[in-house]
Motif scaffolding. Sequence first.
Motif, short mmCIF file in Angstrom:
data_model
loop_
_atom_site.label_atom_id
_atom_site.label_comp_id
_atom_site.label_asym_id
_atom_site.label_seq_id
_atom_site.Cartn_x
_atom_site.Cartn_y
_atom_site.Cartn_z
N PHE A 178 1.04 -0.79 0.09
CA PHE A 178 0.04 0.44 0.16
C PHE A 178 1.10 1.42 -0.54
CE2 PHE A 178 -1.63 -3.56 2.31
CZ PHE A 178 -3.91 -4.07 1.80
N PHE A 179 0.57 2.80 -0.42
CA PHE A 179 1.13 3.51 -0.35
C PHE A 179 -0.29 4.99 0.58
CE2 PHE A 179 1.97 1.10 -4.12
CZ PHE A 179 3.33 1.24 -4.19
N SER A 180 1.10 5.63 1.07
CA SER A 180 0.38 6.30 2.02
C SER A 180 1.38 7.44 1.92
CB SER A 180 0.03 5.91 3.01
OG SER A 180 1.42 5.69 4.06
N THR A 181 0.83 8.84 2.38
CA THR A 181 1.10 10.49 2.16
C THR A 181 -0.14 10.91 3.13
OG1 THR A 181 1.29 12.29 0.57
CG2 THR A 181 -0.97 11.04 0.49
N TYR A 182 1.31 11.82 4.02
CA TYR A 182 0.76 12.81 4.79
C TYR A 182 -0.30 13.82 3.51
CZ TYR A 182 3.83 10.82 7.69
OH TYR A 182 4.84 10.45 8.65
N GLN A 183 -1.21 13.77 5.21
CA GLN A 183 -2.06 15.74 4.62
C GLN A 183 -2.17 16.44 6.02
OE1 GLN A 183 -6.39 15.07 4.60
NE2 GLN A 183 -6.26 16.49 3.05
N TYR A 184 -1.75 17.42 6.12
CA TYR A 184 -1.17 18.77 6.80
C TYR A 184 -2.25 19.15 6.80
CZ TYR A 184 3.90 16.91 6.65
OH TYR A 184 4.47 16.34 6.71
N GLY A 185 -2.94 19.38 8.24
CA GLY A 185 -4.30 20.51 8.71
C GLY A 185 -3.78 21.31 9.32
N ALA A 186 -4.64 21.73 9.74
CA ALA A 186 -4.47 23.37 9.58
C ALA A 186 -3.29 24.01 11.29
CB ALA A 186 -5.31 24.07 9.71
N PRO A 187 -2.81 24.92 11.20
CA PRO A 187 -2.00 24.95 13.17
C PRO A 187 -2.59 25.03 14.10
CG PRO A 187 -1.18 26.46 11.49
CD PRO A 187 -2.41 25.88 10.56
N VAL A 188 -2.88 24.06 15.61
CA VAL A 188 -3.51 23.87 16.02
C VAL A 188 -3.23 24.70 17.39
CG1 VAL A 188 -5.19 22.54 17.90
CG2 VAL A 188 -4.66 22.12 15.58
N ALA A 189 -3.70 25.97 17.92
CA ALA A 189 -2.67 26.48 18.98
C ALA A 189 -2.41 25.43 20.47
CB ALA A 189 -3.53 27.67 19.85
N VAL A 190 -1.27 25.27 21.14
CA VAL A 190 -1.21 24.86 21.90
C VAL A 190 -1.62 24.93 23.69
CG1 VAL A 190 0.32 23.85 23.39
CG2 VAL A 190 0.44 23.38 20.69
N ASN A 191 -1.44 26.34 23.06
CA ASN A 191 -1.22 27.23 25.10
C ASN A 191 -3.12 27.71 24.68
OD1 ASN A 191 0.88 27.21 26.04
ND2 ASN A 191 2.05 28.53 24.35
N ALA A 192 -4.40 28.76 25.99
CA ALA A 192 -5.14 29.13 26.07
C ALA A 192 -5.07 30.25 25.72
CB ALA A 192 -5.56 28.50 26.72
N LEU A 193 -4.69 31.02 24.47
CA LEU A 193 -4.29 32.32 23.59
C LEU A 193 -5.47 32.45 22.49
CD1 LEU A 193 -0.22 32.66 23.79
CD2 LEU A 193 -2.69 33.28 25.93
N GLN A 194 -5.27 33.59 22.83
CA GLN A 194 -6.70 33.97 21.13
C GLN A 194 -6.13 34.42 20.46
OE1 GLN A 194 -9.67 32.97 21.00
NE2 GLN A 194 -9.31 32.16 23.31
N ILE A 195 -5.11 33.67 19.56
CA ILE A 195 -4.34 34.20 18.40
C ILE A 195 -4.55 33.32 17.39
CG2 ILE A 195 -2.30 35.09 20.60
CD1 ILE A 195 -0.77 32.48 20.10
N THR A 196 -4.25 33.49 16.07
CA THR A 196 -4.04 32.82 14.75
C THR A 196 -2.56 33.06 14.95
OG1 THR A 196 -4.19 35.08 13.97
CG2 THR A 196 -6.36 33.94 14.85
N ALA A 197 -2.17 31.51 13.96
CA ALA A 197 -1.01 31.45 13.28
C ALA A 197 -1.03 32.16 11.59
CB ALA A 197 -0.61 30.52 13.25
N SER A 198 0.41 33.33 12.45
CA SER A 198 1.50 33.64 11.22
C SER A 198 2.11 33.15 10.28
CB SER A 198 1.63 34.87 12.22
OG SER A 198 3.71 34.65 12.57
#
Length: 351
Positions: free
Chosen positions: A220-240
Amino acid sequence: MPTLLTILLLPFAWLYAGVMRVRNWLYDGNMKGSEQFSVPVLNVGNLRVGGTGKTPHVLWLTRQLLQHGQHPAILSRGYGRQTHGYRLATPSDTAQIIGDEPRQYFQEFAGQVPVAVSEDRCAGIRQLLALSQPPTAVVLDDAYQHRRVRPTLNLLLTEQQRPFYEDYVLPAGLLRESRAGAQRADAVIVTKCDPHLTAAQQQEITRRVRRYALPQVSVFFSTYQYGAPVAVNALQITASQEVVLLTGIANPAPLRAYLQAAGYHVVHHAAFADHHLFSETELGQVAAQLRPGVSVFTTQKDAARLQVPVLQAIVANWPLFYIPIDVQFLADGESRLLALLTPYFQPHAVV
């Protein structure tokens, strides 16, 4: 072609391979005992040292078990932990106690799936089967060379960019045993593939895999699908878009290539060895790279290692994100692999 260093190290590799060959011969001839269990034991392993994508494939397999009405458990050695013996993961366990991958598994399934660590996989499986609600299947993480367990199904992983059939045994290469070890595989998954890998290329890779694995083995052949950045800390921020990348994995190149292709600018990459336990000094050096408008990206496995209290205090105010990874199979690979797995699900369905 092998490098000069590889050629010079080949005599030592032959010696090591010979030792492993005798060991495997003893197990294959039942002169050394191996144990079978009353529930399916599904092993996800490899022939080489370093990352071939076992963690995301263990997660994929465990999700499939859950979706098919099973009650799975995950058993890992707990590489890099500072404890010994059997331990069933709890919410308070850090990566130092159970290892980074088991910590990631536990978090991923939010306690829905028992996650345990044990150097002795047989003892670990027995402990899991003694739980008040025993699992209907056990997923083994990286136990391909742990011959004392006789798995129901052996899934062998190998990277497209460094397939086992082009590698050499330690110390000349990164293989833990000779290529012939592929004969124990019930299926081979070629991981981290180019998503545009052609059917002709897949056929050629399959042909080369089957030179060492059994002729009828499914590939079988597999690949990676990367998701949107997930915040680790409980801060109201968006990834730059400008990021400092922090990794302690075997091969961060695919992640870095994805980030660059997705439009992120990696201003600094703090790269460490696989399973690296970050120090306060190292994190201080990463902090020195931060400036307004710069985020810190890491992997989910690395984020698990940052949850030690002394390190959490350092990164608590960082704009810190992990990039989730999912496995996708090329062509009809997922349906074919599920067809291979389904017989191990049905007899143990939970009502």
